[in-house]
Every structure is written in C-alpha cells, then in structure tokens.
Design a protein around this motif. Structure first.
Motif, short mmCIF file in Angstrom:
data_model
loop_
_atom_site.label_atom_id
_atom_site.label_comp_id
_atom_site.label_asym_id
_atom_site.label_seq_id
_atom_site.Cartn_x
_atom_site.Cartn_y
_atom_site.Cartn_z
N SER A 229 0.80 -1.20 0.00
CA SER A 229 0.00 0.00 0.00
C SER A 229 0.84 1.26 0.00
CB SER A 229 -0.92 0.00 1.22
OG SER A 229 -0.12 -0.05 2.39
N ALA A 230 2.16 1.13 -0.06
CA ALA A 230 3.02 2.31 -0.08
C ALA A 230 2.79 3.09 -1.36
CB ALA A 230 4.49 1.90 0.02
N LYS A 231 2.70 4.40 -1.27
CA LYS A 231 2.47 5.24 -2.43
C LYS A 231 3.70 6.07 -2.73
CE LYS A 231 -1.66 4.01 -3.29
NZ LYS A 231 -1.92 3.21 -4.45
N ALA A 232 4.04 6.12 -4.00
CA ALA A 232 5.16 6.94 -4.45
C ALA A 232 4.63 8.33 -4.74
CB ALA A 232 5.79 6.32 -5.68
N GLN A 233 5.38 9.10 -5.52
CA GLN A 233 4.94 10.44 -5.84
C GLN A 233 3.53 10.44 -6.43
OE1 GLN A 233 8.09 9.56 -7.47
NE2 GLN A 233 9.54 10.77 -6.34
N PHE B 13 6.37 0.45 -5.48
CA PHE B 13 7.06 1.43 -4.63
C PHE B 13 6.96 0.97 -3.18
CE2 PHE B 13 7.04 4.11 -8.29
CZ PHE B 13 8.15 4.92 -8.12
N VAL B 14 8.10 0.91 -2.51
CA VAL B 14 8.14 0.50 -1.11
C VAL B 14 8.24 1.71 -0.19
CG1 VAL B 14 9.04 -1.80 -1.59
CG2 VAL B 14 10.64 0.08 -1.23
N SER B 15 8.53 2.87 -0.75
CA SER B 15 8.50 4.15 -0.04
C SER B 15 8.28 5.22 -1.10
CB SER B 15 9.80 4.40 0.74
OG SER B 15 10.85 4.72 -0.13
N ARG B 16 8.27 6.46 -0.68
CA ARG B 16 8.03 7.55 -1.61
C ARG B 16 9.08 7.64 -2.72
NH1 ARG B 16 4.69 11.62 -2.04
NH2 ARG B 16 5.38 13.64 -2.82
N GLU B 17 10.32 7.29 -2.41
CA GLU B 17 11.41 7.42 -3.37
C GLU B 17 12.01 6.09 -3.83
OE1 GLU B 17 11.83 8.82 -0.17
OE2 GLU B 17 10.97 10.76 -0.69
N ASN B 18 11.58 4.98 -3.28
CA ASN B 18 12.22 3.69 -3.55
C ASN B 18 11.23 2.68 -4.12
OD1 ASN B 18 14.81 4.43 -2.30
ND2 ASN B 18 13.57 4.48 -0.44
N SER C 46 15.39 -5.32 -9.80
CA SER C 46 16.24 -4.21 -9.38
C SER C 46 15.57 -3.41 -8.27
CB SER C 46 16.59 -3.28 -10.55
OG SER C 46 15.44 -2.66 -11.07
N TYR C 47 16.40 -2.74 -7.49
CA TYR C 47 15.96 -1.78 -6.48
C TYR C 47 16.32 -0.41 -7.01
CZ TYR C 47 14.83 0.00 -1.88
OH TYR C 47 14.24 0.66 -0.84
N GLN C 48 15.35 0.51 -7.04
CA GLN C 48 15.56 1.80 -7.69
C GLN C 48 15.25 2.96 -6.76
OE1 GLN C 48 12.85 1.37 -10.99
NE2 GLN C 48 14.17 -0.09 -12.04
N TYR C 49 16.03 4.03 -6.93
CA TYR C 49 15.85 5.28 -6.18
C TYR C 49 15.37 6.36 -7.14
CZ TYR C 49 18.88 2.76 -2.97
OH TYR C 49 19.41 1.80 -2.16
N PHE C 50 14.28 7.05 -6.79
CA PHE C 50 13.66 8.03 -7.68
C PHE C 50 13.88 9.45 -7.17
CE2 PHE C 50 11.85 4.28 -9.19
CZ PHE C 50 11.39 4.54 -10.47
N PHE C 51 14.07 10.36 -8.12
CA PHE C 51 14.29 11.78 -7.83
C PHE C 51 13.46 12.60 -8.80
CE2 PHE C 51 18.11 9.29 -7.14
CZ PHE C 51 18.42 9.58 -5.83
N PRO C 52 12.65 13.54 -8.29
CA PRO C 52 11.84 14.36 -9.20
C PRO C 52 12.71 15.35 -9.97
CG PRO C 52 11.56 15.10 -6.93
CD PRO C 52 12.42 13.87 -6.89
N ILE C 53 12.30 15.62 -11.18
CA ILE C 53 12.88 16.71 -11.96
C ILE C 53 11.92 17.88 -11.78
CG2 ILE C 53 13.54 17.47 -14.28
CD1 ILE C 53 14.14 14.51 -14.92
N LYS C 54 12.26 18.79 -10.91
CA LYS C 54 11.34 19.83 -10.46
C LYS C 54 10.86 20.74 -11.57
CE LYS C 54 13.06 19.54 -5.84
NZ LYS C 54 14.07 19.89 -4.93
N GLU C 55 11.69 20.93 -12.59
CA GLU C 55 11.32 21.81 -13.69
C GLU C 55 10.23 21.22 -14.57
OE1 GLU C 55 14.47 20.84 -13.05
OE2 GLU C 55 15.19 22.67 -12.10
N VAL C 56 10.04 19.90 -14.52
CA VAL C 56 9.04 19.23 -15.35
C VAL C 56 8.17 18.37 -14.43
CG1 VAL C 56 8.62 17.71 -17.32
CG2 VAL C 56 10.70 19.12 -17.26
N PRO C 57 6.96 18.84 -14.12
CA PRO C 57 6.09 18.04 -13.25
C PRO C 57 5.84 16.65 -13.82
CG PRO C 57 5.19 20.23 -13.59
CD PRO C 57 6.35 20.09 -14.53
#
Length: 159
Positions: free
Chosen positions: A20-24, A45-50, A68-79
């Motif tokens: 039930s974890a929700k990402a962005q 997604f196991v957490s907001r960024e992972n 794979s295990y992945q780490y996510f980062f927003p690109i703030k200039e492009v929603p």
C-alpha cells in the motif's frame, strides 16, 4: 518448457506481493518493456522514493527474470517527470546461441549476473499510464563473464 512454467510462477509470486506504499503519483505499475530485456515488467514502490522492479523477459532464444531496487528523484522543472538509478540482477535461460548473452558456441546456457540501471519516467497526470527509458551496464558472472549494456523503453498501467 519446465523453465517457462517456473519462470511464470516466480514472476506472478513477485507481482502478488503488492503493498500500500504510495510513491509520488502511483504505488504499483505493470506493463511492457522493449529492449535488451523485452517482456513484462512490474514495479512496486516501497516508499516515496524507492521501488522494486521485477521483469519476466523473453525473446531472441531467451527466457528469464530481472530484478532491481531503484531510487527516484523528481525533476522539479518538469512536473510528473522523475529520474532514477538502481541496481539488481538477472537470470536468463538461453536456448541456442545468443551473442548478446554468451560468446560460446554451445547451446542451452544460463546467464546470471548483476545490473546497474538509470533512466527517466513520466507519469501522465490524467490517465493511469507512465512511460520511460532506461540504460545501464549488465555483467554476466555465469555461464561466462561478459559485460553488456542494456537499453529499454517501457509503458505501464499504474494503480
């Protein structure tokens, strides 16, 4: 054929462990990927960024799994656009000669190894769809040692 049924059973088992974890913008996604690891892909997604991604791959005389295990980062200039990095592994069953996975001339090999991954993905805000592309190194550790670069594009239904 036995390997095929084992592969499907493992892939479905991984997919059924949803959470039930929700990402962005979404928590789960399932879809298709084309490229070095063409096949079905599932992301949780196991957490907001992972996130954890599992793939069931087939084609070009191969059948296998990636994870794979992945780490996510927003690109703030492009929603709705994120970049990601991560790592994992692959287990590919090869029937016949396949120069991408092995250089030997004998049939029926297994490629087992580690992967790196980096890419971008876009989540459409009005519909349950995300698309993206990824690139990364993959190193076979068995049946023979070989370095490759994997590339893929994907589209997934998000929920």
């Amino acid at each position: 054929m036995r390997h095929f049924f084992i592969a499907v059973a493992i892939f479905l088992g991984v997919c059924s462990t949803g959470g039930s974890a929700k990402a962005q913008e979404y928590g789960n996604a399932i879809g298709i990927k084309f490229g070095t690891y063409s096949g079905i892909t599932y992301k949780l997604f196991v957490s907001r960024e992972n996130a954890i991604e599992a793939g069931f791959t087939f084609g070009n005389n191969t059948l296998g799994f990636t994870g794979s295990y992945q780490y996510f980062f927003p690109i703030k200039e492009v929603p709705h656009l994120n970049w990601f990095v991560g790592g994992g592994g692959h287990l590919i069953f090869i029937s016949g000669h396949n120069s991408l996975w092995n250089d030997s001339n004998h049939d029926n090999n297994i490629a087992l190894g580690v992967n790196g991954v980096g890419g971008v993905e876009y989540k459409f805000p009005e519909i349950p769809l995300n698309i993206g592309a990824e690139l990364g190194p993959c190193i076979n550790l068995a049946d023979e040692t070989k370095l490759n670069v994997h590339l893929g594009i994907f589209a997934r239904y998000t929920f």
